[in-house]
Design an enzyme around this catalytic site. Structure first.
Site, PDB file in Angstrom:
ATOM      1  N   ALA A  31      53.645 -29.778-146.617  1.00 35.98           N
ATOM      2  CA  ALA A  31      54.122 -30.363-147.882  1.00 35.98           C
ATOM      3  C   ALA A  31      54.744 -31.743-147.707  1.00 35.98           C
ATOM      4  CB  ALA A  31      55.131 -29.417-148.537  1.00 35.98           C
TER       5      ALA A  31
ATOM      6  N   TYR B 208      36.228 -27.656-137.980  1.00 38.91           N
ATOM      7  CA  TYR B 208      36.887 -27.615-139.294  1.00 38.91           C
ATOM      8  C   TYR B 208      36.110 -26.734-140.289  1.00 38.91           C
ATOM      9  CZ  TYR B 208      39.069 -29.784-143.499  1.00 38.91           C
ATOM     10  OH  TYR B 208      39.729 -30.038-144.685  1.00 38.91           O
TER      11      TYR B 208
ATOM     12  N   LYS C 119      37.495 -23.422-142.146  1.00 37.26           N
ATOM     13  CA  LYS C 119      37.580 -23.352-143.612  1.00 37.26           C
ATOM     14  C   LYS C 119      36.737 -22.198-144.165  1.00 37.26           C
ATOM     15  CE  LYS C 119      40.449 -26.678-144.543  1.00 37.26           C
ATOM     16  NZ  LYS C 119      41.864 -26.293-144.815  1.00 37.26           N
TER      17      LYS C 119
HETATM   18  P1  NAP Z   1      47.131 -34.694-144.908  1.00 36.46           P
HETATM   19  O1  NAP Z   1      47.433 -35.815-145.844  1.00 36.46           O
HETATM   20  O2  NAP Z   1      46.650 -35.014-143.526  1.00 36.46           O
HETATM   21  O3  NAP Z   1      48.402 -33.733-144.851  1.00 36.46           O
HETATM   22  C1  NAP Z   1      48.392 -32.577-144.053  1.00 36.46           C
HETATM   23  C2  NAP Z   1      49.825 -32.158-143.803  1.00 36.46           C
HETATM   24  O4  NAP Z   1      49.793 -30.992-142.950  1.00 36.46           O
HETATM   25  C3  NAP Z   1      50.632 -33.230-143.059  1.00 36.46           C
HETATM   26  O5  NAP Z   1      51.875 -33.404-143.693  1.00 36.46           O
HETATM   27  C4  NAP Z   1      50.752 -32.645-141.660  1.00 36.46           C
HETATM   28  O6  NAP Z   1      51.931 -32.995-140.980  1.00 36.46           O
HETATM   29  C5  NAP Z   1      50.777 -31.154-141.952  1.00 36.46           C
HETATM   30  N1  NAP Z   1      50.471 -30.406-140.749  1.00 36.46           N
HETATM   31  C6  NAP Z   1      49.481 -30.622-139.848  1.00 36.46           C
HETATM   32  N2  NAP Z   1      49.543 -29.759-138.835  1.00 36.46           N
HETATM   33  C7  NAP Z   1      50.607 -28.964-139.081  1.00 36.46           C
HETATM   34  C8  NAP Z   1      51.200 -27.876-138.394  1.00 36.46           C
HETATM   35  N3  NAP Z   1      50.722 -27.431-137.215  1.00 36.46           N
HETATM   36  N4  NAP Z   1      52.298 -27.286-138.931  1.00 36.46           N
HETATM   37  C9  NAP Z   1      52.812 -27.725-140.095  1.00 36.46           C
HETATM   38  N5  NAP Z   1      52.303 -28.749-140.801  1.00 36.46           N
HETATM   39  C10 NAP Z   1      51.207 -29.369-140.297  1.00 36.46           C
HETATM   40  O7  NAP Z   1      46.004 -33.714-145.515  1.00 36.46           O
HETATM   41  P2  NAP Z   1      45.569 -33.398-147.029  1.00 36.46           P
HETATM   42  O8  NAP Z   1      44.386 -34.229-147.331  1.00 36.46           O
HETATM   43  O9  NAP Z   1      46.750 -33.407-147.930  1.00 36.46           O
HETATM   44  O10 NAP Z   1      45.018 -31.902-146.832  1.00 36.46           O
HETATM   45  C11 NAP Z   1      45.769 -30.742-147.197  1.00 36.46           C
HETATM   46  C12 NAP Z   1      44.881 -29.512-147.037  1.00 36.46           C
HETATM   47  O11 NAP Z   1      43.714 -29.649-147.857  1.00 36.46           O
HETATM   48  C13 NAP Z   1      44.355 -29.316-145.609  1.00 36.46           C
HETATM   49  O12 NAP Z   1      44.282 -27.940-145.322  1.00 36.46           O
HETATM   50  C14 NAP Z   1      42.961 -29.913-145.683  1.00 36.46           C
HETATM   51  O13 NAP Z   1      42.129 -29.391-144.684  1.00 36.46           O
HETATM   52  C15 NAP Z   1      42.548 -29.509-147.081  1.00 36.46           C
HETATM   53  N6  NAP Z   1      41.474 -30.328-147.650  1.00 36.46           N
HETATM   54  C16 NAP Z   1      41.612 -31.668-147.834  1.00 36.46           C
HETATM   55  C17 NAP Z   1      40.568 -32.412-148.378  1.00 36.46           C
HETATM   56  C18 NAP Z   1      40.648 -33.907-148.621  1.00 36.46           C
HETATM   57  O14 NAP Z   1      39.634 -34.495-149.018  1.00 36.46           O
HETATM   58  N7  NAP Z   1      41.770 -34.549-148.419  1.00 36.46           N
HETATM   59  C19 NAP Z   1      39.368 -31.771-148.731  1.00 36.46           C
HETATM   60  C20 NAP Z   1      39.266 -30.392-148.520  1.00 36.46           C
HETATM   61  C21 NAP Z   1      40.321 -29.679-147.991  1.00 36.46           C
HETATM   62  P3  NAP Z   1      52.081 -34.427-140.212  1.00 36.46           P
HETATM   63  O15 NAP Z   1      52.429 -35.399-141.284  1.00 36.46           O
HETATM   64  O16 NAP Z   1      53.192 -34.226-139.233  1.00 36.46           O
HETATM   65  O17 NAP Z   1      50.759 -34.670-139.552  1.00 36.46           O
END
Ligand code: NAP
Length: 253
Positions: free
Chosen positions: A14, A154, A158
């Site tokens: 978050a 990935y 997923k």
């Molecule tokens: P993001 O901007 O990279 O944010 C991910 C967050 O997860 C970051 O705050 C990160 O912390 C945290 N995180 C990573 N590893 C962790 C761990 N081991 N323990 C606790 N927190 C952790 O990604 P997002 O785009 O918001 O994606 C959120 C979710 O949606 C993910 O599951 C992603 O796979 C999924 N998703 C995203 C997209 C897209 O297009 N963006 C599409 C499909 C699915 P740090 O800041 O410390 O790295």
């Protein structure tokens, strides 16, 4: 169901991106929110912003793939805000590479955060949900679950989350707990910005090119996902369970 189940939500990852938008939306819906993230400062900043807006929130640093840290973080949220009944498994990472170049570390770290992390978090939170006789779990899958070049790790994680979702829905339904997954398409966050950088494109050009392939002709924003989470955790969604909702501006990735 107990008279009034505790309205406390936990959102992992978050600190920024989709998770931060989900935390804000759930706070607006009246939930007290535990923001959990590897980046403790980001989680605390998000919680402070919610509190400044009149909500209840706390930020906790953790690695979701570490069982002890997960147990401790869930206990902290329960102490500070009350029993968590809503869990959004959103923390995620990418370590993209073609199969022949993919290292074991790339494979293990992606499985660790998405699959082991969602398992550990769900196991820790279900205790509170079953005690309360009500709960909601939403897992963040992806259109990559259908297959995506360079994402063997990935896409496998997923797709695995979709099976996890359906099984938890079957096991936890009798306790008043629904479990669903959202599979986003292209959402503009640091994660997609990093992909643009890796392939040597500006983020603006990358988004424009992606939008051309999406039926609604735009890329998604974190709020597009937060709005669907808001529905899935609502009282009115109580008969929706074990589903995967693709939120991608069209029917396909
Ligand atoms: P993001 O901007 O990279 O944010 C991910 C967050 O997860 C970051 O705050 C990160 O912390 C945290 N995180 C990573 N590893 C962790 C761990 N081991 N323990 C606790 N927190 C952790 O990604 P997002 O785009 O918001 O994606 C959120 C979710 O949606 C993910 O599951 C992603 O796979 C999924 N998703 C995203 C997209 C897209 O297009 N963006 C599409 C499909 C699915 P740090 O800041 O410390 O790295």
């Amino acid at each position: 169901m107990t008279e009034s189940p505790s309205r406390v939500a936990i959102v992992t990852g978050a600190g920024r991106g989709i998770g931060a938008a989900i935390a804000r939306k759930l706070a607006g819906d009246g939930f007290a929110v535990g923001l959990l993230d590897l980046d403790e400062a980001g989680a605390k900043a998000g919680a402070e912003a919610i509190v400044a807006d009149g909500g209840r929130a706390t930020g906790v640093g953790l690695d979701v793939s570490d069982a002890e840290q997960v147990e401790a973080a869930v206990a902290t949220v329960a102490e500070q805000l009350g029993a968590p009944t809503v869990l959004i498994n959103n923390a995620g990472i990418t370590r993209d590479n073609l199969l022949f170049k993919m290292s074991e570390a790339d494979w293990d770290s992606v499985m660790g955060v998405h699959l082991r992390g969602s398992f550990l978090m769900s196991r820790a939170v279900q205790k509170h949900q079953t005690e309360q006789g009500w709960g909601r779990i939403v897992n963040l899958s992806s259109t990559s679950a259908l297959g995506n070049r360079g994402q063997a790790n990935y896409s496998t994680a997923k797709a695995g989350l979709q099976g996890f979702t359906k099984t938890l829905a079957i096991e936890l339904g009798k306790f008043g707990v629904t479990v669903n997954a959202i599979a986003p398409g292209f959402i503009a966050t640091d994660m997609t910005a990093a992909t643009a950088e890796r392939i040597g494109m500006s983020f603006e050009d990358f988004k424009k090119a992606a939008a051309q392939e999406i039926p609604v002709r735009r890329v998604g924003e974190p709020e597009d996902i937060a709005n669907v989470v808001s529905f899935l955790v609502s009282e009115g969604a109580g008969f929706v369970s074990g589903q995967v909702i693709y939120v991608a501006g069209g029917p396909k990735a």
